[in-house]
Design a protein around this motif. Structure first.
Motif, short mmCIF file in Angstrom:
data_model
loop_
_atom_site.label_atom_id
_atom_site.label_comp_id
_atom_site.label_asym_id
_atom_site.label_seq_id
_atom_site.Cartn_x
_atom_site.Cartn_y
_atom_site.Cartn_z
N ASP A 117 -19.48 -27.26 7.56
CA ASP A 117 -18.52 -27.33 8.10
C ASP A 117 -18.70 -28.32 10.07
N GLU A 118 -19.09 -27.37 10.70
CA GLU A 118 -19.75 -27.75 12.21
C GLU A 118 -20.04 -28.92 12.02
N ALA A 152 -16.13 -23.25 15.85
CA ALA A 152 -17.27 -22.50 16.25
C ALA A 152 -17.06 -22.55 18.28
N TRP A 153 -16.46 -23.04 18.31
CA TRP A 153 -15.42 -22.97 20.15
C TRP A 153 -15.19 -21.53 20.44
N ARG A 169 -8.45 -27.73 21.30
CA ARG A 169 -9.60 -28.88 21.02
C ARG A 169 -9.52 -29.20 22.03
N ASN A 227 -24.19 -25.57 10.59
CA ASN A 227 -23.87 -25.48 9.09
C ASN A 227 -22.40 -27.01 8.67
N HIS A 246 -19.92 -27.31 19.02
CA HIS A 246 -20.26 -27.67 18.01
C HIS A 246 -20.77 -26.81 17.01
N ALA A 247 -21.72 -26.49 17.93
CA ALA A 247 -23.42 -25.66 17.10
C ALA A 247 -22.92 -23.79 16.70
N GLY A 248 -22.09 -23.42 18.17
CA GLY A 248 -21.27 -21.70 17.71
C GLY A 248 -22.83 -21.23 18.29
N THR A 266 -16.54 -17.95 13.03
CA THR A 266 -17.12 -18.37 13.06
C THR A 266 -16.63 -19.36 12.57
N GLN A 267 -15.09 -20.15 12.89
CA GLN A 267 -15.22 -21.78 12.40
C GLN A 267 -13.80 -21.13 13.22
N LEU A 325 -16.86 -30.74 11.60
CA LEU A 325 -15.72 -30.60 13.10
C LEU A 325 -16.51 -31.28 13.73
N GLY A 334 -16.00 -18.01 19.35
CA GLY A 334 -16.81 -17.12 19.83
C GLY A 334 -17.61 -17.99 20.82
N MET A 335 -17.67 -19.68 21.28
CA MET A 335 -18.51 -19.73 22.89
C MET A 335 -17.58 -19.56 23.39
N GLY A 338 -27.17 -19.91 19.58
CA GLY A 338 -26.02 -21.03 21.10
C GLY A 338 -25.36 -19.48 22.31
#
Lengths: 365, 155
Positions: free
Chosen positions: A279-280, B65-66, B34, A277, A269-271, B62-63, A283, B68-69, B98
């Motif tokens: 938004d995160e 966030a997962w 998800r 932030n 979630h932190a990316g 960027t959103q 979420l 990019g991960m 991260g």
């Protein structure tokens, strides 16, 4: 709920009735150890006096318990695995082989109830590791009943458990606390009151048990009352920092067992920058509410490929991504958030029938 | 004059963030779910330049966030050697914390020589040496975990 500890009280319901009516008068519990018959089945009687609004049967064994049938007091089969196993619609995971701790909550939908007084029978098959019926094998059986007169409002107790060392990072703690406020806000819209408490644990921060269950999960759950959801917060799930949340069952059991957990990984979630932030955080709060929704019996209204759906009538059985996103994109249980690369839309909604499923869950009191 | 400068800045910003291609859009959507996600091998097949697609997503998506991960995980699993310069950045640059945590958390998945190099870099050049040392000590591969021992050789 370790099997060895209760082998001494093998027998039918009543013989192992160890708690009677719980502290909260709405919930009662009984347990016993039973053995599968020559057909590999355990027929579990559930006595209801007419006041019960829902019951849950939990079965744990060294084998794989699988729900086959539910028979009402009049002898009529009200549910059978054959109607659901290959269906495009999902009602409960209790039909499916794969875990040694099965949970079945009934009724699921309004159309499945109300519960008539008398003896209901839950037929559970005991399956071995090769997929064959196993006769004469032991299992611990737990039956919870709730007598909840108000299925529009419910209180859910949640234990939020930090994996080892995770509760020491002030930035992660602050983000998690704010996320829980979002979770509370979303649930409040649907008549669910979240009552949480926070705990540390020795569970690994790499939540390796999430998929398969673990004796450590059961050991952790046994610290508590056996009547609440347990949400474990760690850094990653099974070493893969890209998975961000998993529920231990649909539904999961409130009885401590191998799968009595919802896990949420904060790092996903932190990316990429590892910092939250707003938004995160939102979420992550919606992830908590989403995963606990699974634990309380909710499926995605539509699955990822738009070719499978839940069993509810008021969630659209859409078939394309455009129509699904248009009709269900703001639904809490939608399989993905609707985002435009830099922001995501809130997903707080539940339909009336989804609310009903969550309110009938045995842990919503 | 100020509006001209603003316009120029906006043009420059747009130039710095190119519009995603159809392939990048498709992989972004595939990674947004998800729960279940395609395997990295399946994701690779969705793009003519999978590494380029993943690096684009890591930088620009960027959103949620997962995304990019998840893209970063595929870089590690299927393109680690080709992405060596990027992986080195992940473990030393504070703004990529991260990614650094992800890499160290899955360091056993990397080719051993590269894993050992990155482990040492994380412990000696990264923004959180102590935290990385603790994580590396938990590696399943003994040769990697040993690097975190107090007596291990410094670079």
């Amino acid at each position: 709920m370790t099997l060895l500890l209760v082998l001494a009280c093998i027998g039918k319901p009543g013989a192992g009735d160890d708690s009677g009516v719980a502290a909260d008068d709405m919930l009662s519990r009984e347990s016993w150890v039973d053995s599968s018959n020559r057909d590999g089945m355990i027929e579990i009687p559930v006595e209801l006096d007419g006041s019960a609004s829902a019951f849950m049967v939990s079965v744990e064994s060294d084998y794989y318990p699988v729900l086959e049938t539910l028979t009402g007091p009049d002898g009529r089969t009200v549910l059978t695995w054959e109607d659901w196993y290959d269906s495009d619609n999902s009602l409960t995971y209790a039909f499916f082989w794969g875990t040694k701790a099965m949970a079945f909550n009934w009724p699921v939908r309004e159309v499945d109830g109300p519960l008539a007084a008398g003896t209901w029978t839950v037929g559970v098959a005991m399956i071995d590791g090769s997929g064959f019926y196993a006769n004469n094998v032991d299992a611990e059986v737990i039956v919870h009943r709730k007598a909840d007169p108000d299925l529009a409002q419910g209180q859910v107790r949640a234990r939020i458990v930090w994996a080892q060392g995770q509760g020491q990072d002030p930035d992660v703690v602050a983000a998690a606390e704010q996320a829980v406020e979002r979770w509370r806000e979303v649930w409040a819209m649907h008549g669910l009151t979240l009552v949480e408490s926070w705990h540390d644990s020795e569970l690994s921060s790499n939540l390796g048990f999430a998929d398969s269950g673990s004796a450590k999960v059961e050991e952790n759950a046994e610290r508590f009352d056996g009547r609440e959801l347990i949400l474990v917060l760690g850094e990653s799930i099974s070493g893969a920092s890209d998975t961000y949340g998993i529920a231990g069952g649909i539904p999961g059991s409130i009885e401590p067992n191998l799968n009595s957990h919802v896990t949420v990984a904060w790092l996903a979630h932190a990316g990429t920058n590892g910092n939250f932030n707003d938004d995160e955080i939102r979420l992550m709060g919606e992830t908590m509410a989403h995963e606990c929704g699974h634990f309380m019996g909710l499926f995605h209204p539509v699955e990822w490929n738009y070719d499978a759906w839940d069993a509810l009538d008021d969630t659209e059985d859409c078939r394309t991504w455009q129509s699904c996103e248009n009709k269900l994109g703001e639904n809490l249980m939608f399989p993905y958030p609707i985002c435009d690369w830099s922001s995501c839309a809130p997903q707080p909604d539940l339909t009336g029938q989804q609310k009903g499923v969550s309110q009938r869950y045995i842990g919503a009191l | 004059m100020s509006s001209l400068i603003l316009s120029l800045l906006l043009v420059a910003a747009a130039a710095a963030k190119p519009e995603p291609t159809a392939e990048q859009q498709a992989v972004y959507k595939a990674l947004s779910g998800r729960h279940e996600s395609l395997s990295c091998t399946e994701l690779d097949a969705m793009s003519s330049d999978p590494l380029g697609t993943y690096l684009y997503l890591i930088e620009h998506a960027t959103q949620p966030a997962w995304v990019g991960m998840r893209a970063a995980r595929c870089v590690m699993l299927n393109h680690a050697e080709a992405a060596r310069p990027q992986l080195e950045r992940w473990v030393v640059e504070p703004e990529l914390r991260g990614l650094g945590l992800l890499l160290v958390g899955q360091i056993d998945e990397l080719p051993l020589p590269l894993a050992k190099e990155l482990a040492v870099k994380a412990m000696y050049e990264g923004p959180d040496p102590d935290g990385m040392r603790k994580r590396i000590a938990r590696a399943r591969t003994p040769e990697i975990a040993a690097l975190a021992a107090p007596a291990a050789t410094t670079p």
